[in-house]
Design a protein around this motif. Sequence first.
Motif, PDB file in Angstrom:
ATOM      1  N   GLN A 164       8.252 -50.918 -17.505  1.00 45.36           N
ATOM      2  CA  GLN A 164       9.335 -50.480 -18.529  1.00 45.36           C
ATOM      3  C   GLN A 164      10.108 -49.472 -17.800  1.00 45.36           C
ATOM      4  O   GLN A 164       9.630 -48.515 -16.598  1.00 45.36           O
ATOM      5  N   ALA A 165      11.267 -48.797 -18.339  1.00 44.15           N
ATOM      6  CA  ALA A 165      11.850 -47.675 -17.686  1.00 44.15           C
ATOM      7  C   ALA A 165      11.177 -46.504 -18.454  1.00 44.15           C
ATOM      8  O   ALA A 165      10.549 -46.497 -19.466  1.00 44.15           O
ATOM      9  N   SER A 166      11.530 -45.287 -17.698  1.00 38.66           N
ATOM     10  CA  SER A 166      10.975 -43.872 -18.178  1.00 38.66           C
ATOM     11  C   SER A 166      12.228 -43.741 -19.149  1.00 38.66           C
ATOM     12  O   SER A 166      13.108 -44.173 -19.384  1.00 38.66           O
ATOM     13  N   GLY A 169      16.069 -43.657 -18.330  1.00 38.48           N
ATOM     14  CA  GLY A 169      16.464 -44.704 -18.490  1.00 38.48           C
ATOM     15  C   GLY A 169      16.362 -45.419 -17.139  1.00 38.48           C
ATOM     16  O   GLY A 169      16.803 -46.594 -17.006  1.00 38.48           O
ATOM     17  N   LEU A 170      15.600 -44.852 -16.276  1.00 37.02           N
ATOM     18  CA  LEU A 170      15.557 -45.435 -14.768  1.00 37.02           C
ATOM     19  C   LEU A 170      14.223 -46.181 -14.616  1.00 37.02           C
ATOM     20  O   LEU A 170      13.048 -45.604 -15.080  1.00 37.02           O
ATOM     21  N   TYR A 171      14.051 -47.238 -13.984  1.00 36.34           N
ATOM     22  CA  TYR A 171      12.945 -48.058 -13.550  1.00 36.34           C
ATOM     23  C   TYR A 171      12.416 -47.242 -12.387  1.00 36.34           C
ATOM     24  O   TYR A 171      13.150 -46.729 -11.505  1.00 36.34           O
ATOM     25  N   GLU A 172      11.081 -47.269 -11.880  1.00 34.80           N
ATOM     26  CA  GLU A 172      10.742 -46.372 -11.007  1.00 34.80           C
ATOM     27  C   GLU A 172      11.527 -46.601  -9.716  1.00 34.80           C
ATOM     28  O   GLU A 172      11.791 -45.773  -8.747  1.00 34.80           O
ATOM     29  N   GLN A 173      11.758 -47.821  -9.356  1.00 38.80           N
ATOM     30  CA  GLN A 173      12.394 -48.363  -8.018  1.00 38.80           C
ATOM     31  C   GLN A 173      14.013 -47.834  -7.921  1.00 38.80           C
ATOM     32  O   GLN A 173      14.642 -47.776  -6.772  1.00 38.80           O
ATOM     33  N   GLN A 174      14.423 -47.262  -9.014  1.00 35.27           N
ATOM     34  CA  GLN A 174      15.769 -46.621  -9.201  1.00 35.27           C
ATOM     35  C   GLN A 174      16.017 -45.079  -9.150  1.00 35.27           C
ATOM     36  O   GLN A 174      16.757 -44.661  -9.209  1.00 35.27           O
ATOM     37  N   ASP A 175      14.459 -44.579  -9.181  1.00 35.43           N
ATOM     38  CA  ASP A 175      14.341 -43.148  -9.527  1.00 35.43           C
ATOM     39  C   ASP A 175      13.390 -42.518  -8.223  1.00 35.43           C
ATOM     40  O   ASP A 175      12.174 -42.818  -8.357  1.00 35.43           O
ATOM     41  N   CYS A 199       0.658 -46.629 -22.299  1.00 35.19           N
ATOM     42  CA  CYS A 199       2.249 -46.469 -21.649  1.00 35.19           C
ATOM     43  C   CYS A 199       2.931 -45.443 -22.298  1.00 35.19           C
ATOM     44  O   CYS A 199       2.326 -44.668 -23.083  1.00 35.19           O
ATOM     45  N   ILE A 200       4.207 -45.559 -22.074  1.00 36.27           N
ATOM     46  CA  ILE A 200       5.059 -44.710 -23.304  1.00 36.27           C
ATOM     47  C   ILE A 200       5.910 -45.300 -24.200  1.00 36.27           C
ATOM     48  O   ILE A 200       6.116 -46.632 -23.992  1.00 36.27           O
ATOM     49  N   ARG A 201       6.363 -44.849 -25.184  1.00 37.55           N
ATOM     50  CA  ARG A 201       7.121 -45.428 -26.041  1.00 37.55           C
ATOM     51  C   ARG A 201       8.678 -45.683 -25.508  1.00 37.55           C
ATOM     52  O   ARG A 201       8.989 -44.589 -25.021  1.00 37.55           O
ATOM     53  N   PRO A 202       9.283 -46.688 -25.463  1.00 37.35           N
ATOM     54  CA  PRO A 202      10.284 -46.869 -24.713  1.00 37.35           C
ATOM     55  C   PRO A 202      11.513 -46.354 -25.443  1.00 37.35           C
ATOM     56  O   PRO A 202      11.507 -46.247 -26.663  1.00 37.35           O
ATOM     57  N   THR A 203      12.582 -46.049 -24.621  1.00 38.76           N
ATOM     58  CA  THR A 203      13.829 -45.448 -25.131  1.00 38.76           C
ATOM     59  C   THR A 203      14.942 -46.375 -24.703  1.00 38.76           C
ATOM     60  O   THR A 203      14.831 -46.937 -23.466  1.00 38.76           O
ATOM     61  N   PRO A 204      16.198 -46.379 -25.625  1.00 39.04           N
ATOM     62  CA  PRO A 204      17.149 -47.033 -24.890  1.00 39.04           C
ATOM     63  C   PRO A 204      17.743 -46.609 -23.581  1.00 39.04           C
ATOM     64  O   PRO A 204      17.611 -45.366 -23.278  1.00 39.04           O
ATOM     65  N   TYR A 205      18.456 -47.237 -22.866  1.00 38.52           N
ATOM     66  CA  TYR A 205      19.378 -46.895 -21.740  1.00 38.52           C
ATOM     67  C   TYR A 205      20.330 -47.860 -21.326  1.00 38.52           C
ATOM     68  O   TYR A 205      20.399 -48.976 -21.815  1.00 38.52           O
TER      69      TYR A 205
END
Lengths: 311, 311
Positions: A164-166, A169-175, A199-205
Motif C-alpha cells: 500500500q501507499a503511505s 500518496g507514495l509507495y516506498e520505492q517512490q519515496d 498496516c495503515i488505513r489507506p488514503t487516496p492518491y
Amino acid sequence: MATNSNKEEPRFDPNFTQNVINAMGPKTSPRMREVMTSLIQHLHDFAREIELTVDEWAEGVALMNWAGQMSNDRRNEGQLVTDVVGLESLVDEITYKKASEATDYATQSAILGPFFRHDHPTREKGSTITFNTPEDAQVVYMYGVVTDAKTKKPLAGATIDVWQASTNGLYEQQDEKQVDHNLRGKFVTDENGEYAWYCIRPTPYPIPFDGPAGKLLQVLDRHPYRPAHIHLIVMLDGYKPITTQIFDKDSKYLDDDSVFAVKDSLVVEFTERKGDSEAKYELKYDISLAPNNDTVAEGTLLAGSGAISNP
Amino acid sequence: MATNSNKEEPRFDPNFTQNVINAMGPKTSPRMREVMTSLIQHLHDFAREIELTVDEWAEGVALMNWAGQMSNDRRNEGQLVTDVVGLESLVDEITYKKASEATDYATQSAILGPFFRHDHPTREKGSTITFNTPEDAQVVYMYGVVTDAKTKKPLAGATIDVWQASTNGLYEQQDEKQVDHNLRGKFVTDENGEYAWYCIRPTPYPIPFDGPAGKLLQVLDRHPYRPAHIHLIVMLDGYKPITTQIFDKDSKYLDDDSVFAVKDSLVVEFTERKGDSEAKYELKYDISLAPNNDTVAEGTLLAGSGAISNP
C-alpha cells in the motif's frame, strides 16, 4: 462527418482493411491471428469513424513513443496510459472471468498496478508492515481466513502479498523517506487458514501526472486520483491466484477511480478497534480461492524472443 | 469464444465502457471527445471480442514501451509499428480525401515514411541527386510539369522535395558510405511549370527489422519489403500540399507492400532513354495541385504543452 451522400460508393477503399488482415502468413499462430484480425479491424474502423487525420495520428505516435521513453524498472508509463482508458481493468475482468468459469465464489480480482515488487519479505502472522508511520496515518489491524471456494474449508500455507501507499500518496520505492519494503510484505496463513497484520488505513492518491498518462487525463479534463485501497495477491498451489485491491467504503473517488478498478464486491468497511493500543481500526477480510483445474494460459503472442518482456 | 449461453446476462460488465467514456470532463475539446469516445469503444470491443488476457495485454504494453525506447531523432519505431498494420496509409487516405473533397483531380498521396529530412538543399533544374551511384544502379532522368488541378495551367515556383533509398536499401542518413543529402533534394518548377532531375531507378528494400515492428512482422509471418519507390512532396502557396510516393510498375512487392502504401494511380512506368549518356531510363511524371480553399486543420488533440511533439 463520415456520412456519404452517394451510397453506391464507399467513402474509403472498402478492401483496405481486409488486405491488411490477409497479409498475415500461414505460420501466424491461431491466437495471434485472432487477436490481430480483431485489432486491425477495430483500429481501422476507429480511424474511419472519426476520420483521423495524419496530424492527429502523428500525435498519437508521439504519445506512444513518449510513454516508452519514460518507462524503466521503476515505472511503466505504457501500462499507465492503457490504465486511464480502462484497458487493464477490462482485461483483468476478462481474465478472471475466463479463469473462474468453473466456480462462482472466488474473490474478485482487480488490477496489479505498477508498484508491485517481486521480493516482498515474509513476515510473521500478526506483525506490522508500517515502519515509518506518519502522524496523519491511522493504524489498522487487518485479519481474516483464506478458504477453498468450493468446500469452504480453511486453507493453510496460502501466501498473501500486501502492499500500500503511505499517506503522502507514495509507495516506498517512490519515496526516499520510507525504509525499504515499508508498507509491504508477504504473509502465510496458519493451520486454521488465518492471516493477520498491522498496516495503515489507506488514503487516496494521484497516479503520476508528469507523463503521457497525465497528459491524457489533462486533455480529457479528468483528475488523476485513485480511491484509498490496499493491494493483495493470494496464492496457493492447486488454486487460481488472485490479484486484487480492496477499497475503503468511506474513501473519495470510489465512483471515479482514474483507472476504473473499483468493483462493489471489493469495497470494505473499516471499524473501530477496541482494547488494542497498537491500532485504532480493524478490518476483517476473508478470501476464497478457486481450485485450479485448468492449465493457466501464458502470454505467448510474441513468443520466440526475450526482447519483448525485457527490451 | 465470446458467446454466452445465457442471453439475459452479458458476459462482462455492460456499463464499463460507457463509464470510462463518461469520465471525460466538460472541458474536453469536442474533437478530443469524439476521438476518445470512438477509441475507447473500439479498444474495449476488441478486448472483449477476443477475450484479451492480462498476460497478452502486458505483452502489448511491453511492445509499445519498446517502440518508444528505440525511437530517436533518426528513427521512429512507434510510427513503424502503426505502419505495418496499415494505419498510416489509412489516415493518409482519410486526410487527403477530406482535403481534396472540393476537387477531384489532385494527385493521390501516400505516406511520408520515416526518412524524410526537413533540410533538403535546393538544386538546379536538370541537375542530379545521385552523388554515390553504386555499380548496380540505373540512372533515370525524371521530369514533368506541375499544373493547377482545376484550370490545368502550369504552375511556376512550386517546390518538389524528392528522396529515395540507394540500391542497398539504405537512405543516406542510415548509411555512412553515402554523402550527406545523397539521393535527396528540393527543386523548383520553372516559368513553364516544369521540373527535371537525374536520380536512380528505385529498388525494393526491407523496413528495419530489429525492433517491435520487425517482431510484429515476424510473428505475423510477413516479409518486411517495400516495393521500389521514390518519395515526393509538392508544395505551392495557395495549393494543398501533396506528400506522395511513386512506384515502379516492374517492381516486386507492389501487391504486398509491408506498409500498404501502394495505390494503382501511383504506379509509374520507367522507359528506355535514348541519346543521353547520363541516363539509361526516363520517367515523365506530371503532378496536379488542388487549390487550397480551406484552412488546413492542425493536429491539436493534445495541445497545451510542448511535451508531446518534443518529448
